[in-house]
Design a protein around this motif. Structure first.
Motif, PDB file in Angstrom:
ATOM      1  N   LYS A  30      30.116  24.609 -33.624  1.00 23.39           N
ATOM      2  CA  LYS A  30      29.509  24.722 -32.298  1.00 23.39           C
ATOM      3  C   LYS A  30      29.510  23.400 -31.541  1.00 23.39           C
ATOM      4  CE  LYS A  30      26.518  28.684 -33.260  1.00 23.39           C
ATOM      5  NZ  LYS A  30      25.120  29.194 -33.285  1.00 23.39           N
ATOM      6  N   LYS A  31      29.372  22.274 -32.276  1.00 26.29           N
ATOM      7  CA  LYS A  31      29.322  20.977 -31.594  1.00 26.29           C
ATOM      8  C   LYS A  31      30.668  20.632 -30.946  1.00 26.29           C
ATOM      9  CE  LYS A  31      30.556  18.249 -35.692  1.00 26.29           C
ATOM     10  NZ  LYS A  31      30.133  17.160 -36.585  1.00 26.29           N
ATOM     11  N   THR A  32      31.755  21.275 -31.413  1.00 21.30           N
ATOM     12  CA  THR A  32      33.090  20.993 -30.855  1.00 21.30           C
ATOM     13  C   THR A  32      33.407  21.877 -29.650  1.00 21.30           C
ATOM     14  OG1 THR A  32      33.788  20.510 -33.111  1.00 21.30           O
ATOM     15  CG2 THR A  32      35.530  20.744 -31.484  1.00 21.30           C
ATOM     16  N   ILE A  33      32.737  23.031 -29.550  1.00 17.85           N
ATOM     17  CA  ILE A  33      33.070  24.014 -28.514  1.00 17.85           C
ATOM     18  C   ILE A  33      32.905  23.431 -27.115  1.00 17.85           C
ATOM     19  CG2 ILE A  33      32.326  26.190 -27.476  1.00 17.85           C
ATOM     20  CD1 ILE A  33      31.820  27.236 -30.280  1.00 17.85           C
ATOM     21  N   ASN A  34      31.792  22.684 -26.873  1.00 16.41           N
ATOM     22  CA  ASN A  34      31.576  22.100 -25.540  1.00 16.41           C
ATOM     23  C   ASN A  34      32.645  21.070 -25.205  1.00 16.41           C
ATOM     24  OD1 ASN A  34      29.337  23.649 -25.001  1.00 16.41           O
ATOM     25  ND2 ASN A  34      27.883  22.154 -25.808  1.00 16.41           N
ATOM     26  N   GLN A  35      33.090  20.287 -26.227  1.00 12.11           N
ATOM     27  CA  GLN A  35      34.152  19.305 -25.973  1.00 12.11           C
ATOM     28  C   GLN A  35      35.444  20.012 -25.549  1.00 12.11           C
ATOM     29  OE1 GLN A  35      33.424  17.352 -30.014  1.00 12.11           O
ATOM     30  NE2 GLN A  35      34.136  15.612 -28.808  1.00 12.11           N
ATOM     31  N   ILE A  36      35.768  21.109 -26.233  1.00 12.86           N
ATOM     32  CA  ILE A  36      36.985  21.864 -25.886  1.00 12.86           C
ATOM     33  C   ILE A  36      36.898  22.393 -24.462  1.00 12.86           C
ATOM     34  CG2 ILE A  36      38.313  23.962 -26.420  1.00 12.86           C
ATOM     35  CD1 ILE A  36      37.566  23.520 -29.352  1.00 12.86           C
ATOM     36  N   ARG A  37      35.745  22.940 -24.090  1.00 14.79           N
ATOM     37  CA  ARG A  37      35.588  23.518 -22.756  1.00 14.79           C
ATOM     38  C   ARG A  37      35.723  22.447 -21.668  1.00 14.79           C
ATOM     39  NH1 ARG A  37      32.102  24.355 -18.756  1.00 14.79           N
ATOM     40  NH2 ARG A  37      32.131  26.355 -17.677  1.00 14.79           N
ATOM     41  N   GLU A  38      35.114  21.261 -21.897  1.00 12.80           N
ATOM     42  CA  GLU A  38      35.176  20.193 -20.894  1.00 12.80           C
ATOM     43  C   GLU A  38      36.614  19.764 -20.633  1.00 12.80           C
ATOM     44  OE1 GLU A  38      32.832  18.887 -18.918  1.00 12.80           O
ATOM     45  OE2 GLU A  38      31.603  20.502 -19.725  1.00 12.80           O
ATOM     46  N   ILE A  39      37.412  19.665 -21.704  1.00 12.89           N
ATOM     47  CA  ILE A  39      38.824  19.321 -21.520  1.00 12.89           C
ATOM     48  C   ILE A  39      39.559  20.476 -20.846  1.00 12.89           C
ATOM     49  CG2 ILE A  39      40.978  18.709 -22.694  1.00 12.89           C
ATOM     50  CD1 ILE A  39      39.230  17.538 -24.947  1.00 12.89           C
ATOM     51  N   GLY A  40      39.262  21.717 -21.277  1.00 16.16           N
ATOM     52  CA  GLY A  40      39.979  22.899 -20.785  1.00 16.16           C
ATOM     53  C   GLY A  40      39.813  23.146 -19.302  1.00 16.16           C
ATOM     54  N   ILE A  41      38.626  22.827 -18.727  1.00 20.58           N
ATOM     55  CA  ILE A  41      38.411  23.088 -17.292  1.00 20.58           C
ATOM     56  C   ILE A  41      38.861  21.917 -16.440  1.00 20.58           C
ATOM     57  CG2 ILE A  41      36.495  24.658 -17.730  1.00 20.58           C
ATOM     58  CD1 ILE A  41      34.575  22.425 -17.019  1.00 20.58           C
ATOM     59  N   GLY A  42      39.385  20.869 -17.076  1.00 20.47           N
ATOM     60  CA  GLY A  42      39.871  19.713 -16.340  1.00 20.47           C
ATOM     61  C   GLY A  42      41.355  19.842 -16.031  1.00 20.47           C
ATOM     62  N   VAL A  58      48.372  35.542 -39.074  1.00 21.17           N
ATOM     63  CA  VAL A  58      48.972  34.286 -39.533  1.00 21.17           C
ATOM     64  C   VAL A  58      48.039  33.550 -40.472  1.00 21.17           C
ATOM     65  CG1 VAL A  58      49.775  32.015 -38.794  1.00 21.17           C
ATOM     66  CG2 VAL A  58      50.447  34.057 -37.523  1.00 21.17           C
ATOM     67  N   SER A  59      46.739  33.482 -40.112  1.00 18.04           N
ATOM     68  CA  SER A  59      45.788  32.668 -40.879  1.00 18.04           C
ATOM     69  C   SER A  59      45.144  33.422 -42.035  1.00 18.04           C
ATOM     70  CB  SER A  59      44.691  32.162 -39.933  1.00 18.04           C
ATOM     71  OG  SER A  59      43.943  33.261 -39.433  1.00 18.04           O
ATOM     72  N   LYS A  60      45.326  34.764 -42.059  1.00 16.40           N
ATOM     73  CA  LYS A  60      44.714  35.610 -43.086  1.00 16.40           C
ATOM     74  C   LYS A  60      43.184  35.498 -43.064  1.00 16.40           C
ATOM     75  CE  LYS A  60      48.896  36.473 -44.483  1.00 16.40           C
ATOM     76  NZ  LYS A  60      49.546  37.725 -44.074  1.00 16.40           N
ATOM     77  N   LYS A  61      42.622  35.233 -41.893  1.00 14.85           N
ATOM     78  CA  LYS A  61      41.174  35.103 -41.758  1.00 14.85           C
ATOM     79  C   LYS A  61      40.680  35.984 -40.620  1.00 14.85           C
ATOM     80  CE  LYS A  61      41.012  30.253 -43.244  1.00 14.85           C
ATOM     81  NZ  LYS A  61      40.608  28.884 -42.845  1.00 14.85           N
ATOM     82  N   ASP A  62      39.352  36.278 -40.675  1.00 14.10           N
ATOM     83  CA  ASP A  62      38.731  36.937 -39.538  1.00 14.10           C
ATOM     84  C   ASP A  62      38.648  35.959 -38.390  1.00 14.10           C
ATOM     85  OD1 ASP A  62      38.398  39.265 -40.917  1.00 14.10           O
ATOM     86  OD2 ASP A  62      36.411  38.687 -41.697  1.00 14.10           O
ATOM     87  N   TYR A  63      38.491  36.498 -37.177  1.00 13.50           N
ATOM     88  CA  TYR A  63      38.440  35.633 -35.996  1.00 13.50           C
ATOM     89  C   TYR A  63      37.292  34.629 -36.080  1.00 13.50           C
ATOM     90  CZ  TYR A  63      37.789  34.125 -31.228  1.00 13.50           C
ATOM     91  OH  TYR A  63      37.624  33.366 -30.111  1.00 13.50           O
ATOM     92  N   VAL A  64      36.132  35.067 -36.641  1.00 12.38           N
ATOM     93  CA  VAL A  64      34.965  34.169 -36.730  1.00 12.38           C
ATOM     94  C   VAL A  64      35.313  32.936 -37.550  1.00 12.38           C
ATOM     95  CG1 VAL A  64      32.588  33.974 -37.561  1.00 12.38           C
ATOM     96  CG2 VAL A  64      33.348  36.074 -36.425  1.00 12.38           C
ATOM     97  N   ASN A  65      36.127  33.126 -38.616  1.00 11.63           N
ATOM     98  CA  ASN A  65      36.499  31.995 -39.464  1.00 11.63           C
ATOM     99  C   ASN A  65      37.458  31.035 -38.780  1.00 11.63           C
ATOM    100  OD1 ASN A  65      34.959  32.924 -41.605  1.00 11.63           O
ATOM    101  ND2 ASN A  65      36.609  34.263 -42.337  1.00 11.63           N
ATOM    102  N   LEU A  66      38.026  31.455 -37.632  1.00 14.85           N
ATOM    103  CA  LEU A  66      38.933  30.585 -36.888  1.00 14.85           C
ATOM    104  C   LEU A  66      38.188  29.711 -35.892  1.00 14.85           C
ATOM    105  CD1 LEU A  66      41.757  33.162 -36.113  1.00 14.85           C
ATOM    106  CD2 LEU A  66      41.801  31.374 -37.843  1.00 14.85           C
ATOM    107  N   LEU A  67      36.912  29.988 -35.661  1.00 16.68           N
ATOM    108  CA  LEU A  67      36.156  29.263 -34.637  1.00 16.68           C
ATOM    109  C   LEU A  67      35.806  27.860 -35.119  1.00 16.68           C
ATOM    110  CD1 LEU A  67      33.673  32.028 -33.456  1.00 16.68           C
ATOM    111  CD2 LEU A  67      35.801  31.336 -32.382  1.00 16.68           C
ATOM    112  N   PRO A  68      35.891  26.861 -34.235  1.00 24.95           N
ATOM    113  CA  PRO A  68      35.467  25.504 -34.599  1.00 24.95           C
ATOM    114  C   PRO A  68      33.940  25.432 -34.638  1.00 24.95           C
ATOM    115  CG  PRO A  68      36.111  25.592 -32.313  1.00 24.95           C
ATOM    116  CD  PRO A  68      36.416  26.944 -32.877  1.00 24.95           C
TER     117      PRO A  68
END
Length: 994
Positions: free
Chosen positions: A251-263, A239-249
């Motif tokens: 690094k400073k956002t990753i911890n925020q996503i995880r904190e919400i995700g495990i809640g 869909v995005s025509k990108k490699d998976y690495v290019n889809l990653l947010p």
């Protein structure tokens, strides 16, 4: 004065900057909250769509696979029979299961009531494992017998699982799970809402529950303790025509996503480097409340970016304008000439006007913007570029001006006729002792464009919510409409004013007037969900699902209802049926081989629409002769069998069967030869549900039928019992077999027994299945015995014991001929011994072993044209007889009691000594109401009989009637309870419990 003005400028600038940053943060958080609500709503909508689809699939599978009957008593069947049922079920459902995969279905899993896997359609070789402790949803459904849905990891893969209980005549026989992968849900979010989405699942859950070979479905993610689904990642790349690495947010956002995700609470994050909003929705197991993973949705952050840009533009523009005004004030207050010089080369659009609206001077930028030269500009007045402002209006406005600045928006027209939006700030100034109007103009066309974009985005999200909302309405007990949502009005096509005058009877056409009133009354008492049809204002009808419950408002009772349009769901059902029809029509593999394919019209002579070319080998007629209707297939059927075949077709048409199998019948070939045909037929229906075509394939079984016919004539003439068997199941039995056992056909025999060996009486002098292991075939074992040991004992339909010599011969590769020669006359002693086995030694009545061996036969015989009743007879105070007169007298009382029952009971009644002074009497009845007078008469006769030394005794009786498909020991328990009640109520009574 200048220092004070400069101080005010600095203070105002700081205030503007502070307010700007406050507004940016406030507007960003407000928008993120709205995006979170919108996508949680979108997620729930897609979730509910999958649930609706699972209902359709469930209904199709249960109708097609006969699952309810096959799970009934499945655990009591031999292993080979279990494997056979599982294989048949898989073969019948496989085609339909493969068709459903395009709808996003990932798994169909059928379970037994104890949570054991019966069949995985997605992995048929894996079965028999118990899911207790692995799959909470399966445990819940089998325990509570209620449906449930939840995301959950399984033995093969995780998914969105909809688990339903399966019942057979109100008896819980297992459960079925229909699950969709997260890919199906995420794919809909991507396609319908134009976003990117992903699903993260905890590694600990995957590693704990899944089979080891299933781990290849997952890949590691940026979160160390979470996996990603490889299928979803590949979809995102596409869909995005990108490699998976290019889809990653970042690094400073990753911890925020995880904190919400495990809640437990969904939330959204703005990632400015991607200009994206990432919405995180935690996924919980509905039963365990355990967090199993989370869903991420990445959407466009243009609204926030534009809002921030606009805020910065306003901030810098305000500060610049403020600085310019301070600067101009300094200049004006010192030197008017210098003011004009500075005005001319100002970077702003500035106009100096007199109080009549005539232009005194302007900046070069102002003249260039309007497209006039400076000389021309001095000849103009305000009405030349502000077409909607007359000089008269300007003079009136000028009279209202004071020292306070005024700001308003106007539309300016350039020399070339083009217009632009202008924001005007005007002040009243004094220059060289003359009052003039200082006007600063800013082009706000781009600003207004941004505002239009913001409004568009807001309306887009509002439309999404409106389209996915149900139609909410409230009615009173008489069906009058009290309140409704805009969506409800839109669904029915009425304006709010028109709808206020209507009641439920105006739009509900699926129920009658009385049914609506009754339904409303019941729903107020008990909430429910049901389907009906609604009529729009334009007269069109559409299918709806209504969920309703009673509510109370200010002491009055109303019905709160939610209307959901399920027309799309119904159309999906039709699409599925059309796919099945098309697939059944695409059978072209019969052109070569022995089987002939026909497609007949549902008309009087079954005109041929299609026939395979090999029909000539079977009937002698060419394909063209049938297609031209020179030959009608109905004329090829033998006159002896035509009536039977026609009746089978008519029955299938009337019952709208999709498939039926003819019993073998005869046809006449072109050469006049007679052949036997095996005919399997499926039906094809038109859009009205009427059968339009029959599609059948014919197999020539003449050789087999002729052989069977000759064999039947021969074996029916024999005095021996002769059967054809594969070692367990009987495929043929001669007339002597049915005469001896009292069955009309093999079907009724197999309803009671799986094997003839179950009729062998257990006696050490005879062969019986108790002498061999459970996994061994009785025929293989008896063949190994010497001839004098190949003897079995069986009860006839008259409950007479007979002895048979067993002889086994091979018929073909899979069948054996087994003959039973009656040698009863030569084994009277053994028969007498057998009679003793099933009779009580003291009283001569039948014993408990007799009951256990023959209750199935009794049920089959008694319930064939009547009812089987079972009564417990208990001699009152029998213990006192033994204590007072001794056990010898007690034995005489028992003997006399049995003689009395035999004397006064009917010939068809059977007396069984159950234990001690307890007896069971089995009776055959025509009507239920005959049970009490029959037993009451027997009880009254017993109390008139004089027993040895004891005198008169009484008897308590408790009776019941066996129910259809009921376990016989459930009937016994009910009768036992009834006799207990009779004794508790004073004894010498008859209590009936039906």
């Amino acid at each position: 004065m200048k220092i004070r003005l400069l101080f005010l400028f600095v203070l105002s600038s700081i205030l503007i900057i502070g307010l700007t940053f406050f507004y940016i943060e406030y507007d960003k958080n407000r928008h993120l909250e709205k995006v979170t609500k919108d996508y949680v709503k979108a997620y729930n909508t897609v979730y509910n769509d999958e649930k609706d689809l699972s209902y359709v699939i469930l209904k199709n599978f249960l109708d097609l696979g006969n699952i309810q009957n096959r799970l009934y008593n499945f655990d009591k069947l031999p292993k080979n029979m279990q494997d056979y049922i599982r294989e048949v079920t898989y073969n019948e459902l496989q085609e339909r299961y493969n068709n459903y995969k395009f709808l996003g279905i990932r798994q169909v899993h059928i379970h037994l009531p104890d949570n054991t896997s019966f069949l995985r359609m997605h992995l048929p070789q894996k079965f028999g494992d118990n899911l207790t402790g692995i799959r909470p949803t399966v445990e819940y459904v089998n325990k509570n017998k209620k449906e449930i849905d939840s995301f959950e990891e399984g033995r093969v893969q995780y998914g969105l699982r909809f688990v339903y209980p399966i019942f057979r005549d109100d008896i819980h026989v297992g459960s079925i799970e229909i699950s969709f992968g997260a890919y199906a849900l995420i794919s809909k979010l991507i396609n319908e809402y134009g976003v990117l989405s992903n699903f993260f699942i905890k590694k600990s859950i995957v590693n704990k529950k899944t089979f080891s070979f299933s781990n290849t479905r997952y890949i590691s993610s940026q979160h160390e303790d979470f996996y990603l689904d490889k299928e979803i990642v590949d979809k995102l790349k596409e869909v995005s025509k990108k490699d998976y690495v290019n889809l990653l947010p970042p690094k400073k956002t990753i911890n925020q996503i995880r904190e919400i995700g495990i809640g437990v609470t969904p939330a959204s994050i703005y990632v400015d480097s991607f200009n994206s909003i990432i919405t995180v929705i935690p996924i919980l197991n509905k039963l365990t409340k355990e967090n199993i993973g989370f869903l991420t949705i990445r959407s466009n952050g243009l609204v926030i970016k534009d809002s921030v840009f606009f805020a910065y533009v306003i901030m810098f523009g305000s500060i610049f304008t403020l600085a310019l005004m301070v600067y101009i004030f300094f200049i004006i207050s010192s030197k008017g000439r210098l003011f004009r010089s500075m005005l001319r080369y100002s970077s702003e659009e500035v106009f100096i006007l007199d109080l009549d609206g005539n232009l005194i001077d302007c900046s070069l930028k102002a003249s260039k913007k309007l497209g006039y030269s400076m000389d021309t500009m001095k000849t103009l007045n305000i009405s030349h570029w502000d077409k909607n402002m007359s000089l008269e209006d300007f003079k009136k406005m000028a009279e209202t001006l004071d020292e306070e600045p005024k700001t308003f928006n106007r539309i300016f027209t350039k020399r070339n006729g083009f217009t632009y939006d202008a924001e005007i700030s005007i002040n009243l100034f004094d220059i060289d002792g003359k009052k003039v109007i200082y006007s600063s103009v800013r082009d706000i066309s781009e600003h207004n464009r941004i505002l239009e974009i913001l409004d568009y985005e807001r309306n887009k999200y509002r439309n999404i919510l409106e389209l996915s909302s149900d139609g909410i309405h409230i009615i009173d007990v008489k069906g009058r409409l009290i309140e409704f949502s805009e969506t409800f009005a839109q669904n029915l096509g009425y304006t709010s004013e028109e709808l206020e005058e209507l009641s439920v009877f105006d739009w509900d056409v699926g129920l009658s007037y009385d049914d609506i009133l009754s339904k409303t009354e019941n729903l107020i008492k008990k909430p429910d969900t049901f389907e009906t049809k609604h009529r729009r204002k334009d007269g069109s009808i559409f299918d709806v699902q209504i969920t309703a419950k009673g509510i109370e408002i200010e002491g009055e009772t109303y019905l709160y209802a939610s209307q959901r349009d399920i027309s799309v769901l119904k159309n999906k059902e039709k699409e599925i049926n059309n796919i099945n029809k098309k697939q059944k029509s695409l059978l072209s593999l019969f052109e070569k081989g022995d089987s002939v394919l026909f497609k007949w019209k549902n008309d009087e002579n079954w005109s041929t629409e299609y026939v395979s070319s090999n029909v000539k080998n079977l009937l002698g007629y060419s394909k063209e002769e049938f297609l031209s209707n020179k030959i009608k297939y109905a004329t090829c059927i033998h006159e002896d069998d035509f009536k039977k075949v026609k009746s089978e077709v008519e029955s299938s048409v009337n019952n709208k069967k999709e498939f039926f199998k003819h019993s073998p019948y005869k046809v006449i070939t072109k050469e006049g030869k007679t052949k036997w045909i095996l005919d399997y037929t499926v039906t094809e229906k038109n859009s009205y549900g009427e059968i339009e075509y029959f599609i059948g394939y014919l197999i020539d079984i003449s050789e087999h039928e002729n052989l069977i016919a000759n064999l039947e004539k021969f074996v029916d003439a024999q005095e021996n019992i002769i059967i054809l068997s594969n070692g367990e199941k009987i495929s043929y039995a001669n007339k002597k077999f049915f005469d001896f056992f009292g069955f009309n056909d093999l079907k009724s025999f197999h309803e009671n027994y799986n094997c003839i060996c179950e009729r062998f009486l257990e006696n050490e002098k005879f062969f019986h299945i108790g002498k061999i292991g459970g996994s061994k075939k009785w025929i293989d074992q008896i063949e190994k015995l010497p001839d004098n040991k190949k003897v079995v004992s069986m009860l006839s339909k008259h409950f007479e014991v007979h002895a048979f010599f067993v002889n086994v011969n091979k018929f073909d590769e899979n069948l054996l001929i087994v003959s039973f020669t009656d040698i009863t006359q030569t084994m009277i002693e053994q028969i007498a011994l057998e009679e003793k086995v099933v009779h009580d030694k003291l009283t001569g009545a039948y014993n408990r072993e007799y009951f256990e061996k023959n209750y199935k036969l009794l049920l089959q015989r008694y319930e064939k044209d009547g009812l089987l009743a079972l009564a417990f007879l208990d001699i009152d105070y029998f213990k006192k007889v033994n204590d007072r007169y001794g056990h010898d007298i007690g034995d005489e009382v028992l003997i006399k009691f049995v003689e009395t029952i035999d004397k006064y009971s009917r010939e068809s009644d059977i007396l069984i000594r159950w234990g001690g002074e307890e007896f069971i009497l089995i009776l055959k009845l025509k009507r239920k109401k005959d049970l009490f007078p029959t037993l009451e008469k027997l009880r009254s006769l017993i109390e008139t009989v004089t027993f040895p030394q004891v005198g008169n005794i009484t008897c308590s009786m408790g009776a019941t009637i066996h129910k259809e498909n009921e376990n016989i020991y459930t009937t016994v328990k009910r009768a036992d309870k009834a006799v207990y009640d009779a004794k508790a109520q004073g004894r010498n009574k008859v209590i009936i419990d039906i």
